[in-house]
Motif scaffolding. Structure first.
Motif, PDB file in Angstrom:
ATOM      1  N   ALA A  91       0.835  -1.207   0.000  1.00  0.00           N
ATOM      2  CA  ALA A  91       0.000   0.000   0.000  1.00  0.00           C
ATOM      3  C   ALA A  91       0.869   1.256   0.000  1.00  0.00           C
ATOM      4  O   ALA A  91       0.573   2.231  -0.702  1.00  0.00           O
ATOM      5  N   LEU A  92       1.957   1.241   0.756  1.00  0.00           N
ATOM      6  CA  LEU A  92       2.865   2.392   0.774  1.00  0.00           C
ATOM      7  C   LEU A  92       3.544   2.596  -0.576  1.00  0.00           C
ATOM      8  O   LEU A  92       3.773   3.738  -0.991  1.00  0.00           O
ATOM      9  N   ILE A  95       0.931   4.272  -2.731  1.00  0.00           N
ATOM     10  CA  ILE A  95       0.791   5.673  -2.327  1.00  0.00           C
ATOM     11  C   ILE A  95       1.983   6.490  -2.822  1.00  0.00           C
ATOM     12  O   ILE A  95       1.821   7.593  -3.343  1.00  0.00           O
ATOM     13  N   GLY A  96       3.178   5.949  -2.696  1.00  0.00           N
ATOM     14  CA  GLY A  96       4.373   6.654  -3.157  1.00  0.00           C
ATOM     15  C   GLY A  96       4.360   6.912  -4.654  1.00  0.00           C
ATOM     16  O   GLY A  96       4.718   8.009  -5.110  1.00  0.00           O
ATOM     17  N   VAL A  98       1.701   7.162  -6.566  1.00  0.00           N
ATOM     18  CA  VAL A  98       0.657   8.163  -6.822  1.00  0.00           C
ATOM     19  C   VAL A  98       1.158   9.560  -6.463  1.00  0.00           C
ATOM     20  O   VAL A  98       1.006  10.508  -7.251  1.00  0.00           O
ATOM     21  N   VAL A  99       1.780   9.706  -5.299  1.00  0.00           N
ATOM     22  CA  VAL A  99       2.292  11.016  -4.882  1.00  0.00           C
ATOM     23  C   VAL A  99       3.355  11.514  -5.851  1.00  0.00           C
ATOM     24  O   VAL A  99       3.344  12.682  -6.252  1.00  0.00           O
TER      25      VAL A  99
END
Length: 124
Positions: A91-92, A95-96, A98-99
């Motif tokens: 998940a991280l 998220i990374g 996407v960011v």
């Protein structure tokens, strides 16, 4: 077209990684050959994508999608176990990626700044 090249590169990386597992340490001929062909294909197509897309974003997508999809393949095909820590880590990664794609380098820069940096690297 660059995103199509990136998608092909990711598929090649996923096939290569799966065949790497199937090759059992390069002791099985056909999975070993598929591994080599898949990774060469993957690197060729990522090189084509990098002609247009920024390196940081391209590599983040390539490695992030590859890591997530490889984890799914390991569970679904190879019947490996996954734990809560693995799910959080995956998940991280998502998220990374996407960011980085929303706010990372290359966003909000003037076109000239990117071109001049590129020309500096090419002139060396």
């Amino acid at each position: 077209m660059a995103y199509l090249f990136l998608a092909i590169s990711i598929i090649g990386e996923l096939i290569g990684t799966s065949m790497l597992k199937a090759s059992q340490g390069f002791t099985k001929l056909y999975p070993t050959l598929f591994t080599i062909v898949a990774f060469v294909t993957s690197f060729y197509f990522i090189s084509l994508a990098l002609k247009t897309l920024p390196l940081n974003m391209t590599y983040a997508i390539w490695s992030g999608v590859g890591a997530v999809a490889t984890a799914l393949i390991s569970v679904l095909i190879w019947k490996e176990k996954i734990n809560t820590g693995s799910v959080v880590g995956i998940a991280l990664i998502v998220i990374g990626v996407v960011v980085l794609n929303l706010f990372g380098a290359g966003h909000g820069e003037e076109k000239g700044a990117t071109e001049s940096a590129s020309s500096i690297v090419q002139n060396k």
